[in-house]
Design a protein around this motif. Structure first.
Motif, PDB file in Angstrom:
ATOM      1  N   VAL A 208     -20.832  37.200  72.062  1.00 60.39           N
ATOM      2  CA  VAL A 208     -22.288  37.058  72.167  1.00 60.39           C
ATOM      3  C   VAL A 208     -22.616  35.710  72.802  1.00 60.39           C
ATOM      4  O   VAL A 208     -22.490  34.666  72.148  1.00 60.39           O
ATOM      5  N   PRO A 209     -23.029  35.691  74.074  1.00 60.43           N
ATOM      6  CA  PRO A 209     -23.422  34.419  74.696  1.00 60.43           C
ATOM      7  C   PRO A 209     -24.574  33.762  73.939  1.00 60.43           C
ATOM      8  O   PRO A 209     -25.445  34.451  73.392  1.00 60.43           O
TER       9      PRO A 209
ATOM     10  N   PRO B 109     -25.234  27.549  78.638  1.00 62.42           N
ATOM     11  CA  PRO B 109     -24.247  28.168  79.536  1.00 62.42           C
ATOM     12  C   PRO B 109     -22.819  27.808  79.136  1.00 62.42           C
ATOM     13  O   PRO B 109     -22.528  26.666  78.751  1.00 62.42           O
ATOM     14  N   GLY B 110     -21.933  28.804  79.211  1.00 56.72           N
ATOM     15  CA  GLY B 110     -20.534  28.564  78.871  1.00 56.72           C
ATOM     16  C   GLY B 110     -20.244  28.546  77.387  1.00 56.72           C
ATOM     17  O   GLY B 110     -19.127  28.203  76.981  1.00 56.72           O
ATOM     18  N   LYS B 111     -21.237  28.919  76.570  1.00 52.95           N
ATOM     19  CA  LYS B 111     -21.052  28.916  75.117  1.00 52.95           C
ATOM     20  C   LYS B 111     -21.289  30.320  74.579  1.00 52.95           C
ATOM     21  O   LYS B 111     -22.208  31.030  75.014  1.00 52.95           O
ATOM     22  N   ALA B 112     -20.462  30.729  73.617  1.00 52.97           N
ATOM     23  CA  ALA B 112     -20.604  32.062  73.036  1.00 52.97           C
ATOM     24  C   ALA B 112     -20.066  32.074  71.615  1.00 52.97           C
ATOM     25  O   ALA B 112     -19.257  31.220  71.227  1.00 52.97           O
ATOM     26  N   ASN B 113     -20.535  33.053  70.843  1.00 54.62           N
ATOM     27  CA  ASN B 113     -19.988  33.356  69.527  1.00 54.62           C
ATOM     28  C   ASN B 113     -19.142  34.621  69.629  1.00 54.62           C
ATOM     29  O   ASN B 113     -19.316  35.429  70.544  1.00 54.62           O
ATOM     30  N   LEU B 114     -18.245  34.784  68.679  1.00 56.00           N
ATOM     31  CA  LEU B 114     -17.468  36.017  68.552  1.00 56.00           C
ATOM     32  C   LEU B 114     -17.716  36.609  67.175  1.00 56.00           C
ATOM     33  O   LEU B 114     -17.647  35.898  66.160  1.00 56.00           O
ATOM     34  N   ILE B 115     -18.012  37.904  67.145  1.00 54.77           N
ATOM     35  CA  ILE B 115     -18.109  38.648  65.891  1.00 54.77           C
ATOM     36  C   ILE B 115     -17.043  39.736  65.936  1.00 54.77           C
ATOM     37  O   ILE B 115     -17.091  40.622  66.797  1.00 54.77           O
TER      38      ILE B 115
ATOM     39  N   GLU C 219     -20.844  14.928  80.268  1.00 54.83           N
ATOM     40  CA  GLU C 219     -19.539  14.787  80.921  1.00 54.83           C
ATOM     41  C   GLU C 219     -18.368  15.046  79.983  1.00 54.83           C
ATOM     42  O   GLU C 219     -17.245  15.274  80.431  1.00 54.83           O
ATOM     43  N   TYR C 220     -18.602  15.022  78.689  1.00 61.28           N
ATOM     44  CA  TYR C 220     -17.539  15.329  77.730  1.00 61.28           C
ATOM     45  C   TYR C 220     -17.552  16.795  77.290  1.00 61.28           C
ATOM     46  O   TYR C 220     -16.587  17.281  76.708  1.00 61.28           O
ATOM     47  N   ASP C 221     -18.658  17.482  77.525  1.00 61.59           N
ATOM     48  CA  ASP C 221     -18.860  18.821  76.972  1.00 61.59           C
ATOM     49  C   ASP C 221     -18.072  19.869  77.756  1.00 61.59           C
ATOM     50  O   ASP C 221     -18.049  19.857  78.987  1.00 61.59           O
ATOM     51  N   GLU C 222     -17.419  20.777  77.022  1.00 59.93           N
ATOM     52  CA  GLU C 222     -16.608  21.837  77.626  1.00 59.93           C
ATOM     53  C   GLU C 222     -17.063  23.194  77.107  1.00 59.93           C
ATOM     54  O   GLU C 222     -17.637  23.308  76.026  1.00 59.93           O
ATOM     55  N   SER C 223     -16.773  24.234  77.870  1.00 59.47           N
ATOM     56  CA  SER C 223     -17.038  25.604  77.427  1.00 59.47           C
ATOM     57  C   SER C 223     -16.085  25.980  76.297  1.00 59.47           C
ATOM     58  O   SER C 223     -14.937  25.536  76.254  1.00 59.47           O
ATOM     59  N   ASN C 224     -16.570  26.835  75.383  1.00 60.34           N
ATOM     60  CA  ASN C 224     -15.681  27.371  74.351  1.00 60.34           C
ATOM     61  C   ASN C 224     -15.215  28.791  74.682  1.00 60.34           C
ATOM     62  O   ASN C 224     -14.525  29.424  73.877  1.00 60.34           O
ATOM     63  N   LEU C 225     -15.570  29.291  75.867  1.00 59.18           N
ATOM     64  CA  LEU C 225     -15.242  30.676  76.208  1.00 59.18           C
ATOM     65  C   LEU C 225     -13.741  30.972  76.215  1.00 59.18           C
ATOM     66  O   LEU C 225     -13.330  32.056  75.765  1.00 59.18           O
TER      67      LEU C 225
END
Length: 389
Positions: free
Chosen positions: A54-55, A60-66, A28-34
């Motif tokens: 890069v998912p 779900p709703g989490k990704a890295n950026l390069i 319930e505290y977790d949010e997407s970083n997108l």
């Protein structure tokens, strides 16, 4: 100077802080970083970087950026995480998601830990956009460092990120960190048989069995402190903390189940997997002798310890630029995952770890210009200069 297509440094920081990217093991505290990832991708694309979102598989709703500027292998990676810890807004003097400037400080959730680092990276690299990058500059933005470290873990497993040197911009008060401890959080559950307390023969007491298990862990703690020492750390030995214990349901019932959770902080050169094997070897006979079944599990995959040699060109450059010797710390970062990818790695960033995870988290304004200067020098040394042999 700032690129004309982008908001200035303070406005960039304001936009990043406004995006809730809390990561937490409690759903319930977790949010997407997108939203943070897409904003950073937009900014770095405007600067001429090639950007790849890069998912993270199974998150779900989490990704890295390069984001990459320049061509080829090698070069410098500037790495940070896009998530924050949960917070208690009622304990803050101002809204955690609204950047507030007062008394020479920028307050907001993630200002130092560690969204602020990305704004400073943009400030640093904007100075060199018309230069010839002989080796690439790679900016890495990861997911969920504060909870599962799934972003950095996925990158290490994929092995796709190239780079020769890496700086993790965690808040170190601009002091270079070249080693830190690893961390394990483990659970031991013993299952006996409940029964009426008036007759011990009616059951098998799991709490009684947990006592010699705890004694064995205390013996392991002593053994590890004698086997492993590292004078670079303030706490020079591994640590094992018996953190919480739960068992039974009533004083007049034989305890049918008992669970112990503990954490173990390892030194460079120690293997988390080897330690798990040793713990199992030591406690399995105890469970058998006490006629209880044993369930042993890692509460999360753990983070390995990390160390980069003092002779590394990156360590030596960081020491020269900061004017201080590199250090060791007891907390864990994403550095070991970058090291697994073959990069010489240090931890170096603006702000103090003392402010991280606290109400009224802030980034002191007097950290900004020195950090930008250090980043620019590192870019010159490891991206603009010819490749080192």
């Amino acid at each position: 100077m700032s690129h004309p297509a982008l908001p200035n440094l303070t406005e960039r920081l304001r936009e990043l802080i406004a995006l809730n990217s809390i990561s937490a093991v409690i759903p319930e505290y977790d949010e997407s970083n997108l939203p943070v990832i897409h904003l950073l991708a937009e900014w770095f694309s405007a600067l001429g970087f090639r950007t790849e979102v890069v998912p993270v598989a199974d998150f779900p709703g989490k990704a890295n950026l390069i984001a990459t500027l320049g061509q080829g292998d090698g070069g410098l990676v500037l790495s940070g995480h896009t998530d924050t810890v949960p917070c208690n807004p009622e304990r803050w003097q101002s809204d955690p998601f609204t950047l507030t400037e007062r008394d020479g400080r920028f307050y907001g959730l993630g200002t130092c830990d560690m969204k602020g680092f990305f704004s400073l990276v943009i400030e640093a690299v904007s100075h060199y956009l018309d230069q010839d990058f002989k080796q690439p500059l790679i900016v890495l933005a990861t997911a969920d460092e504060e909870s599962s470290m799934c972003g950095a873990r996925a990158l290490a497993e994929q092995g796709a990120l190239k780079g020769r040197y890496a700086v993790v911009g965690e808040p170190t008060s601009l002091r270079p960190i070249r080693m830190h401890k690893g961390i394990m959080m483990e659970s031991i559950r013993l299952i006996g048989r409940a029964g009426h307390s008036s007759d011990p023969a009616l059951g098998i007491n799991a709490m009684d069995a947990m006592i010699p298990v705890m004694q064995e862990l205390q013996a392991l703690r002593l053994d590890l402190s004698q086997r492993y020492q590292n004078a670079h750390f303030a706490v020079q030995s591994p640590t094992l903390n018996l953190g919480c214990i739960h068992g039974g349901d009533n004083p007049n019932r034989i305890c049918g189940s008992c669970e112990l959770a503990f954490d173990l902080r390892t030194l460079p050169g120690m293997s988390n997997d080897d330690l798990r094997d040793e713990i199992r070897r030591r406690i399995n006979p105890i469970a058998e002798q006490n006629r209880v079944s044993l369930e042993y599990e890692a509460l999360f995959p753990g983070v390995d310890s990390f160390a980069t040699e003092a002779s590394s060109p990156l360590v030596q450059a960081a020491e020269r630029l900061t004017g201080v010797s590199s250090e060791a710390v007891n907390y864990a970062t994403e550095a070991p995952f970058l090291q697994k990818l073959g990069m010489e790695t240090i931890v170096l960033g603006p702000g103090s770890i003392d402010q991280a995870h606290q109400p009224d988290e802030f980034l002191a304004a007097d950290q900004i210009d020195p950090c930008v200067h250090i980043l620019r020098q590192l870019i010159e040394d490891f991206c603009l200069a010819p490749a080192r042999d």
